[in-house]
Design an enzyme around this catalytic site. Structure first.
Site, PDB file in Angstrom:
ATOM      1  N   HIS A 108      70.359  36.626  82.787  1.00 22.25           N
ATOM      2  CA  HIS A 108      69.678  36.843  81.508  1.00 22.25           C
ATOM      3  C   HIS A 108      70.359  35.993  80.449  1.00 22.25           C
ATOM      4  CE1 HIS A 108      67.867  38.477  78.008  1.00 22.25           C
ATOM      5  NE2 HIS A 108      68.886  39.257  77.660  1.00 22.25           N
ATOM      6  N   GLU A 137      58.756  16.392  86.215  1.00 17.12           N
ATOM      7  CA  GLU A 137      59.493  16.273  87.471  1.00 17.12           C
ATOM      8  C   GLU A 137      60.352  17.497  87.783  1.00 17.12           C
ATOM      9  OE1 GLU A 137      60.838  14.290  91.010  1.00 17.12           O
ATOM     10  OE2 GLU A 137      59.095  14.037  89.693  1.00 17.12           O
ATOM     11  N   HIS A 194      63.720  36.732  72.033  1.00 14.65           N
ATOM     12  CA  HIS A 194      64.901  37.326  72.667  1.00 14.65           C
ATOM     13  C   HIS A 194      65.558  36.371  73.655  1.00 14.65           C
ATOM     14  CE1 HIS A 194      66.614  41.184  74.750  1.00 14.65           C
ATOM     15  NE2 HIS A 194      67.372  40.134  75.024  1.00 14.65           N
TER      16      HIS A 194
END
EC number: 4.2.1.109
Length: 233
Positions: A108, A137, A194
């Site tokens: 995270h 790519e 966030h």
């Protein structure tokens, strides 16, 4: 057999740099240099056999030690090791959602590029839209989907769902799980204003996928500045 204090401490003591307790510290120190875990934000968790290793909440991620790690039993969801002076990660329910779907590692981050992309999508496409991009790519660094062989190709379209933020991290679980069900091929979910959650079958895949996605998100922000489209249609 009863578990002794020595047994508990053995869970996080190893000379192997790839031991989960060591690996999380190394990864988070690297992620700090990338601006992904600034100011105690973000986190990382690794599943090793029947144990879940989790970085604590509210600590400077670049300064963590293996002895700072929480260890949870995957089946019972009970802590096998819980440092007394530290708080369990608020991300734990989100990490568990990924592990329950077969992930070996979940990362995270509070990447600025992730936050900016969620705002650009909201402004241009609305709150129900996901992030989509193609013919880049680096998309080749992202798997095709759960249970599928190989990675996406240059001409494939990468889609990453976006969920709304909540006041408390653990309250994201319901919407994150709903997004996982709706987008079963996704290995990442953006959280508006966030950051992002990225997971993979193992530590190597989660790390490289997170790096690839962050590269793509930064590129998307720069493309938007230049008036370049993310997709052809």
């Amino acid at each position: 057999m009863s578990t002794t204090a020595q047994d508990v401490e053995a869970l996080v003591h190893s000379d192997d740099p790839n031991h989960p307790a060591n690996h999380i510290c190394t990864l988070c120190a690297k992620f700090y240099t990338l601006g992904w875990v600034t100011g105690t934000g973000g986190g990382t968790s690794i599943r090793h056999e029947d144990k879940i290793y989790i970085a604590p909440s509210g600590v400077q991620k670049e300064l963590m030690k293996p002895t700072d790690m929480f260890v949870m039993d995957f089946e019972s969801k009970e802590y096998l090791r819980r440092p007394q002076v530290l708080k369990p990660s608020a991300c734990t329910p989100l990490f568990m959602a990924a592990f329950e779907r077969g992930a070996g590692c979940c990362i995270h981050t509070h990447s600025q590029w992730a936050v900016l992309v969620t705002l650009l999508v909201e402004r241009d496409l609305g709150t129900e839209a996901c992030f989509e991009i193609e013919e880049i790519e680096q998309i080749k660094g992202i798997p095709k989907g759960r249970g599928k062989q190989g990675n996406l190709g240059y001409y494939d379209r990468l889609r990453i769902p976006i969920i709304e933020n909540t006041a408390h991290e653990e309250d994201l679980r319901e919407s994150l799980e709903a997004a996982m069900e709706r987008w079963p091929d996704s290995y990442a979910i953006l959280v508006r204003r966030h950051g992002i959650y990225v997971w993979g079958d193992n530590v190597h895949k989660a790390k490289t996928q997170c790096e690839s996605i962050d590269y793509i998100l930064q590129l998307a922000v720069e493309m938007k500045k230049l008036g370049l489209p993310w997709t052809k249609s």
